[in-house]
Design an enzyme around this catalytic site. Structure first.
Site, PDB file in Angstrom:
ATOM      1  N   ASP A 555       1.059  -1.309   0.155  1.00 41.99           N
ATOM      2  CA  ASP A 555      -0.097  -0.405   0.100  1.00 41.99           C
ATOM      3  C   ASP A 555       0.930   0.841  -0.051  1.00 41.99           C
ATOM      4  O   ASP A 555       2.424   1.211   0.375  1.00 41.99           O
ATOM      5  CB  ASP A 555      -0.764   0.137   1.282  1.00 41.99           C
ATOM      6  CG  ASP A 555      -1.930   1.017   1.474  1.00 41.99           C
ATOM      7  OD1 ASP A 555      -2.323   1.762   0.383  1.00 41.99           O
ATOM      8  OD2 ASP A 555      -2.381   0.996   2.169  1.00 41.99           O
ATOM      9  N   GLU A 558       2.795   4.960  -4.029  1.00 44.14           N
ATOM     10  CA  GLU A 558       2.662   5.893  -5.192  1.00 44.14           C
ATOM     11  C   GLU A 558       4.189   6.427  -5.209  1.00 44.14           C
ATOM     12  O   GLU A 558       4.183   7.209  -6.125  1.00 44.14           O
ATOM     13  CB  GLU A 558       1.427   7.414  -4.910  1.00 44.14           C
ATOM     14  CG  GLU A 558      -0.106   6.424  -4.455  1.00 44.14           C
ATOM     15  CD  GLU A 558      -0.275   5.456  -3.290  1.00 44.14           C
ATOM     16  OE1 GLU A 558       0.198   5.987  -2.126  1.00 44.14           O
ATOM     17  OE2 GLU A 558      -1.235   4.162  -3.750  1.00 44.14           O
ATOM     18  N   ASP A 631      -9.788   4.047  -1.386  1.00 44.35           N
ATOM     19  CA  ASP A 631     -10.272   4.536  -0.898  1.00 44.35           C
ATOM     20  C   ASP A 631     -11.695   4.898  -1.196  1.00 44.35           C
ATOM     21  O   ASP A 631     -11.809   6.242  -1.208  1.00 44.35           O
ATOM     22  CB  ASP A 631      -9.359   5.284   0.632  1.00 44.35           C
ATOM     23  CG  ASP A 631      -8.344   4.820   0.989  1.00 44.35           C
ATOM     24  OD1 ASP A 631      -8.133   3.726   0.687  1.00 44.35           O
ATOM     25  OD2 ASP A 631      -7.271   5.783   1.281  1.00 44.35           O
TER      26      ASP A 631
HETATM   27  C1  NOJ Z   1      -4.610   3.392   3.008  1.00 44.08           C
HETATM   28  C2  NOJ Z   1      -5.283   2.189   2.053  1.00 44.08           C
HETATM   29  O1  NOJ Z   1      -5.692   2.678   0.954  1.00 44.08           O
HETATM   30  C3  NOJ Z   1      -6.409   1.321   3.355  1.00 44.08           C
HETATM   31  O2  NOJ Z   1      -6.565   0.579   2.212  1.00 44.08           O
HETATM   32  C4  NOJ Z   1      -5.704   1.266   4.048  1.00 44.08           C
HETATM   33  O3  NOJ Z   1      -6.396   1.025   4.958  1.00 44.08           O
HETATM   34  C5  NOJ Z   1      -4.855   2.705   5.507  1.00 44.08           C
HETATM   35  N1  NOJ Z   1      -3.809   2.948   4.123  1.00 44.08           N
HETATM   36  C6  NOJ Z   1      -3.948   1.599   5.973  1.00 44.08           C
HETATM   37  O4  NOJ Z   1      -2.799   0.585   5.476  1.00 44.08           O
END
Ligand code: NOJ
Length: 968
Positions: A555, A558, A631
């Protein structure tokens, strides 16, 4: 809505949290526009849009706008080794004379044409970079090794080109009905297929390559800044040397270096691709007058976009600079091989008397990147599938996932401790809901230090993972690229001592803020850093134990930097090789998740195919990872937006895609949650996930009737796993999307070209329209061709003819039809996980077309290892012709038959679209060639299911054998 920061950490992290609270906690639930640059605010984009405006203002005023770029014809030559590559120079006119830009035009054996444009001075390193010795002088020229499949870049033989000189221009036929016209002055290239013009490069004359020049000296006090003497009158000077946004200044030590080109798709009203955006499948205009057009270009710049909005061209987490254009009779693919910050403007022309060729209902695009080379690939094809196949030959096909990975995943931020994990795991069994993988988000670590555990909450984590294994479940744990900058933390100390983190301009690790507070970022462009990364996943590392059921989620790659500009890394940080981050920004996330795949391959000694989920991605990411759309929110419009986003991902060669089921932020109503599971059951990557502040929402918590409806949607996914798996296999060999937009199946029906709320599942003929409206009890489903379509469950319902049909869709129903002519495969015995279905028999579902025929094929292997690459698989093909009354199963491929493959059999065959005269109740004769090649005959029972369908009960044919069933 609270912040996504773990609330208790607030006190610990001081200033950082003050910053991030401002960034990330908002009750308003809307993207912070002020955090992200528009084109106007990103000066390289503004400068290039300005040229476009200047050019069109000239045309409007009746003056001629001519591109200041021309080919120096005397320099053009065919490769010395007689391969099909032309090279030469393009000259750019400036007030100070010509600037030399070496170009190449390569004709690949695959029929794809590649055009590159560089800058001689920078290529030769013949420029000055004041004060920065470690930064490379060349334009970034190392992208191929990350994005392209070298062995598929083979050039055609020069003799296969038919080159005709027309004054100073060249007409080149390069096979397969493809031709191009290379015009020298002004420079342009026109591509033809079967004599029809398809694509024009530089039609509008917007080609621009900002050449190197010395920075004009700073003005003395009281004096005005001297104007850059190399600028043409149509060029803006703004932001060439530094560009300030949101209080942060980006110093551009290499000066202006943007590149831009206009690319017109002639006669194409629809273009697709260039993910990631939360937008429609058919891309919208960004400069035109049409209703609903965007004001800003589509931006490709990997960012952690918090609370992203739907229907927007804003940059998101991933970038694939690949566009597809489609019209009846032909499709085009355009790959822009550049990993810098990029914008794409789109204009749709209407019929007019304008002189431009593209004014005839065409799409004009304008590609603008901040730095790097112009490096584009043009693919001319008959249809969209051929475009995918060719694009995949360039950047690779998706890795075939293990079967568990295409099952149902359960995630949330966070499962609190070991007993929470095990309880959720056993609740799935208690409620008899299938799932394969439970996920751990960042809170499982010790203070966000990856490769460690919160030993208090997860004491006995090894046993936990073993227990999951005993129930045939896997664990996916998150590992992010930011490494907490704290003494005593091995990962940090090693990165620092070996200087393997991304560096600042002083060649020291760059520090920024992310989840753990102050952090550094591993530089996975460095081979040594990658080796280190690989070693951290080894079975000898205590954090990971020696379990075989651990897979990884990458995660924030980017990379997300809370304290950085636009929530990401400063563009003037430096990577291995001396490349500025500016050049490789969109690539970084891919180098990172590739390193993770390498790590898992090493960990498992190549015995099983690893699963890696990534948020950031680039062209080529499909080879090693699955992606999800980040998200989203627990709102109906995000459920709706997920379908076109996933379709676009598939169109752009990245088919293993999904969206957080239920919505990440907020709390879905039970209706929304239910509808989301019904849609999610068709996402190639099917995972429920939720924000740390959201209420628990595992399926059994929804209550009745929701839990049962959710359960049956998940069970449907499990039934269809063989169909999904076969579609994944197809994707892995020819780039086919797993979920296909309608125009892939009806490439000549214009009315289907923009439909993005329905899709087909691979080649199964299953057509789905998820319900995405609150309170809906029916949908309007568009049938794009005049094939027969059957109700998926109610075989009596037959839909005939192109048009819209009202399909009843009460809450317990997923609107789905079956297109005649296809045979798809299911496993109908309900189980708790994909792994547990491994030995189950299959059901064939046959839907007859208008002519009483149907065909299908499937792919089976052990669902885990790489052995299929050595031939250990089955690829049976099935065919039924009602006229001959013969259904057959044959295996064309010579494969290696393992005992497992030999054991697989068919327990049921459903035939839809046959009346009682065509398939009579009674018996049918099975003829099966056994292993020794002997024909074995037996009869099987045929029962009528309804007026329109029948079932063969217990045919027991083996999928590894060739067999037929004759109906009497
Ligand atoms: C951002 C991610 O997009 C999300 O899915 C994750 O739960 C959080 N980071 C925490 O790691």
């Amino acid at each position: 809505m609270k912040s996504r920061i773990f609330p208790n950490a607030f006190a610990l992290l001081g200033i950082y949290f003050l910053i991030s609270i401002a960034l990330f906690s908002t009750p308003s639930q809307a993207v912070k526009h002020n955090l992200f640059r528009t084109c106007e605010q990103n000066k390289f984009c503004k400068r290039n849009r300005h040229i476009a405006d200047y050019a069109s203002s000239q045309t409007l005023e009746g003056k001629e706008w001519t591109s200041p770029y021309e080919i120096d014809v005397a320099t053009v030559a065919l490769n010395k080794d007689k391969t099909a590559k032309l090279t030469g120079n393009i000259l750019k006119t400036t007030p100070k004379g010509f600037v030399t830009l070496p170009f190449s035009l390569s004709f690949l054996k695959s029929g794809i044409v590649r055009f590159t444009l560089d800058e001689l001075k920078r290529q030769d390193g013949n420029i000055e970079i004041p004060g920065n010795k470690n930064i490379r002088k060349e334009r970034y020229n190392d992208l191929d090794k990350w994005t392209l499949i070298e062995e598929n870049l083979v050039l055609s033989d020069g003799t296969e080109l038919n080159i005709e000189q027309v004054e100073h221009d060249l007409k080149i036929s390069y096979g397969g009905g493809n031709k191009l016209f290379l015009q020298s002055n002004p420079f342009s290239i026109k591509f033809y297929r079967n004599e029809e013009l398809q694509v024009v490069l530089n039609e509008r004359g917007l080609l621009n390559l900002e050449h190197w020049r010395a920075q004009p000296p700073a003005p003395k006090e009281g004096e005005e800044q001297v104007k850059d003497s190399e600028l043409n009158v149509w060029e803006l000077e703004e932001g060439m040397w530094e560009d300030t946004f949101d209080g942060k200044t980006d110093k551009k030590v290499r000066g202006p270096e943007s590149i831009a080109l206009d690319i017109s798709f002639i006669g194409f009203k629809h273009v697709y691709g260039i993910p990631e955006h939360s937008d429609s499948l058919s891309l919208r205009e960004t400069r035109g007058q049409a209703e609903g057009h965007h004001k800003d270009p589509y931006r490709l710049f990997n960012v952690d976009i918090f609370e992203y909005e739907v229907d927007s061209p804003m940059a998101m987490y991933g970038s694939i600079p690949f566009m597809q254009a489609h019209k009846a009779g032909s499709s085009v693919g355009l790959y822009w091989n550049n990993a810098a910050d990029t914008y794409v403007d789109i204009i749709k022309t209407r019929p007019s008397n304008d002189k431009m060729i593209s004014s005839l209902q065409s799409t004009q695009t304008h590609w603008i990147s901040e730095s790097g080379l112009i490096d584009i690939f043009v693919i001319l094809a008959d249809d969209p599938s051929e475009v995918n196949e060719k694009y995949g030959s360039l950047t690779g096909y998706a890795l075939l996932p293990q079967s568990f990975a295409i099952g149902h995943h359960q995630c949330r931020w966070n499962y609190n401790d070991k007993s929470d994990v095990l309880e959720v795991n056993s609740n799935f069994d208690k409620y008899d809901i299938p799932y394969d993988v439970i996920w751990l988000d960042i809170e499982y670590t010790d203070d966000k230090k990856y490769f460690t555990w919160n030993e208090k909450a997860f004491k006995g984590h090894d046993d936990m993972i073993k227990e999951l294994d005993e129930t045939k479940r896997k664990l996916v744990a998150i590992i992010d690229p930011h490494i907490k900058a704290v003494k005593g933390y091995k990962q940090f100390e090693t990165l620092e001592s070996k200087n393997l983190a991304i560096c600042n301009t002083e060649d020291k690790p760059y520090h920024g803020h992310c989840w753990p507070g102050e952090s550094v970022w591993i530089d996975t462009l460095s081979p040594e850093a990658r080796k280190l990364w690989v070693s951290w996943f080894g079975k000898d590392q205590s954090w990971a134990g020696n379990n075989d059921n651990l897979h990884i989620w990458n995660d924030m790659n980017e990379p997300s930097v809370f304290s950085g500009p636009e929530t990401t890394m400063d563009k003037n940080t430096v990577h291995f090789g001396g490349w500025e981050h500016r050049d490789v920004h969109n690539l970084y996330g891919m180098t990172y998740h590739n390193a993770t795949l390498d790590a898992l391959n090493e960990r498992y000694n190549y015995k099983q195919r690893p699963f890696v989920l990534t948020r950031a991605y680039f062209a080529g990411s499909q080879r090693t990872a699955a992606m999800w759309t980040g998200d989203n929110m627990a709102k109906w419009e995000y459920l709706k937006a997920a379908t076109p986003m996933i379709l676009t991902s598939g169109v752009a060669g990245m088919p293993f895609a999904g969206a957080d089921v239920g919505g990440f932020f907020g709390n879905p109503s039970t209706e929304l949650l239910t509808r989301w599971y019904q849609a999610g059951a068709f996402y190639p990557f099917f995972r429920a996930h939720a924000h740390i502040d959201s209420k628990r929402r595992e399926p059994w918590l929804a209550g009745e009737p929701y839990t049962s409806i959710i359960k049956s949607a998940i069970q449907l996914r499990y039934k269809l796993l063989p169909t999904f798996y076969s579609a994944f296999y197809q994707a892995s060999i020819d780039g086919s999307p797993i979920l296909k937009p309608l125009y892939y199946v009806t490439p000549n029906n214009e009315d289907s070209f923009a439909i993005d709320d329905e899709f087909y599942v691979g080649d199964s003929g299953i057509l789905v329209k998820p319900v995405t409206e609150e309170g809906a009890t029916s949908v309007n489903l568009y049938i794009p061709d005049d094939e027969f379509y059957y109700g998926y469950d109610d075989h009596e319902k037959i839909y005939k003819g192109v048009g819209n049909y009202r399909i009843e869709a009460p809450l317990n129903t997923i609107p789905m039809l079956l297109r005649g002519g296809h045979i798809h495969v299911r496993r109908d015995r309900p189980r708790r996980s994909a792994t547990l279905m491994k030995y189950d028999p299959y059901t064939l579902v046959i839907a007859l077309d208008k002519n009483g025929q149907a065909k299908g094929e499937m792919f089976i292997d052990d669902g885990e290892s790489y052995n299929y690459e050595k031939g250990e698989y089955l690829r049976p093909e099935f065919e039924l012709d009602i006229e001959t009354g013969i259904l057959s199963g044959t295996n064309e491929d010579e494969t290696v038959l393992t005992p497992y493959l030999k054991s697989l059999w068919v327990e049921k065959i459903i035939i839809i679209g046959a009346n009682a005269n065509q398939i009579k109740e009674g018996t049918a004769e099975v003829v099966e060639q056994d292993e020794a090649g002997e024909e074995v005959k037996r009869s099987v029972q045929v029962k009528r299911l309804s007026q329109n369908s029948a079932v063969i009960v217990g045919p027991r044919v083996k999928l590894a054998n060739d067999w037929s069933i004759e109906f009497k």
